[in-house]
Scaffold this active site. Structure first.
Site, PDB file in Angstrom:
ATOM      1  N   LYS A  92      57.636  11.024  39.720  1.00 43.69           N
ATOM      2  CA  LYS A  92      56.381  10.791  40.461  1.00 43.69           C
ATOM      3  C   LYS A  92      55.209  11.654  39.980  1.00 43.69           C
ATOM      4  O   LYS A  92      54.059  11.244  40.076  1.00 43.69           O
ATOM      5  CB  LYS A  92      56.603  11.018  41.958  1.00 43.69           C
ATOM      6  N   ASN A 137      53.364   6.840  43.219  1.00 41.24           N
ATOM      7  CA  ASN A 137      54.585   6.010  43.328  1.00 41.24           C
ATOM      8  C   ASN A 137      54.307   4.563  42.928  1.00 41.24           C
ATOM      9  O   ASN A 137      55.201   3.728  43.033  1.00 41.24           O
ATOM     10  CB  ASN A 137      55.167   6.064  44.744  1.00 41.24           C
TER      11      ASN A 137
END
Ligand code: NAP
Length: 301
Positions: free
Chosen positions: A70, A91
């Site tokens: 991420k 994300n």
């Protein structure tokens, strides 16, 4: 049915085999009769750059990004949305193809732009907003890890009055609070921090409107663990959100129900982060009910 015109969406992570996202997204794509497919991709950390370049080369339309990529994937993208850049993690990746760009077509390649978003915090806030308005509320958060950062930045940007963060490692809560103060200077909300402990948590919860537990406490297989001592620490005017979603009814949720508090299940954050990603990629409203049913099915609920 997959054919020559099918477009591809997906999720990258390491590991990836436990992901619930394909079930949810493919149900949404089918319901809208869109010629897309959503696939899981197992990507090792040292292949991230090639993954993004390869995705561009084969015309991938959008990707979700999960643990452990991420933050590291951000340096391979062209643009990062403002909230995601404050959070320091994304994300969702949108791939924007300019197929009419003449100069790029001369080289027989398309001009592609990649943009990163973080929809986790959005997912949490939208789930809570189904139960209560967030405006002018006091919110208490336990935990200061990746999920807490996403939730704290989003919720602090959503009109609350006061935010209280408690974390086992108090330094991490302090550093999150400092990041919030620096980045959201103009908003002027009151941000307090404490080390995670029952006395402090009880005091903070007593005048809170919303409690969000972002720790993994109570997650399968440790289903009897809970982040509070008992239901007496809660009250009936509190909205309690446990972001753990395996099991759906965590020990915290059970205590909240005993206290007659309103509850927000963890799977709702997972659902709404996916809904937002879907809408970013496809530019149209997602079929929430269909995607929720598919998610509940795959979670075995
Ligand atoms: N519903 C959703 O869509 C969604 C999305 C993302 C994550 N999650 C869930 O959220 C949880 C946290 O994820 P994350 O990515 O934020 O993890 P993370 O970055 O590892 O952070 C975990 C946080 O919880 C605290 N913590 C862990 N164990 C604890 C314990 N026994 N007692 C007290 N505090 C404890 C840690 O405190 P220290 O800083 O002191 O170590 C840290 O602040 C996981 O269960 C994950 O599955 C759910």
């Amino acid at each position: 049915m997959v054919d020559g015109k099918t477009k591809i969406l997906g999720v990258i992570g390491d590991p990836i085999e436990h992901t619930f996202s394909p079930a949810m997204h493919n149900a949404g794509l089918d319901a809208l009769n869109l010629n897309y497919i959503y696939l899981p991709f197992h990507v090792k950390p040292d292949r991230l750059k090639e993954c993004i370049e390869g995705a561009k080369a084969i015309g991938i339309q959008g990707l979700n990004v999960t643990i452990p990529h991420k933050t590291n994937v951000m340096k391979h993208l062209d643009e990062i949305d403002q909230v995601a850049s404050m959070i320091g993690a994304i994300n969702t990746i949108q791939f924007i193809y300019d197929e009419n760009n003449e100069s790029s077509n001369q080289n027989n390649t398309f001009n592609v732009k990649t943009r990163g978003f973080n929809t986790d915090g959005y997912g949490c806030v939208r789930a809570i907003e189904e139960k209560t308005s967030i405006n002018n509320k006091k919110v208490t958060i336990t935990g200061a890890g990746g999920a807490a950062r996403a939730v704290a930045f989003q919720i602090a940007n959503s009109g609350i009055d006061e935010l209280s963060i408690l974390n086992r490692n108090a330094g991490k809560a302090e550093s999150l609070a400092n990041d919030l103060r620096t980045n959201l200077e103009t908003i002027g909300i009151d941000i307090g921090i404490n080390a995670y402990g029952m006395d402090d948590l009880k005091r903070e919860l007593s005048d809170s409107d919303i409690f969000i537990d972002t720790t993994p406490i109570g997650m399968y297989p440790n289903v009897n663990d809970k982040p509070i001592a008992n239901a007496d620490m809660l009250h009936e005017d509190l909205v309690v959100n446990d972001i753990v979603y395996t099991p759906m009814e965590t020990s915290l949720i059970k205590e909240a129900l005993k206290a007659n508090a309103e509850v927000v299940y963890g799977y709702k954050m997972l659902l709404y982060q996916g809904i937002r990603s879907f809408e970013i990629w496809l530019g149209r409203e997602a079929p929430v009910d269909v995607m929720e049913n598919a998610l509940l099915d795959v979670l075995g609920i």
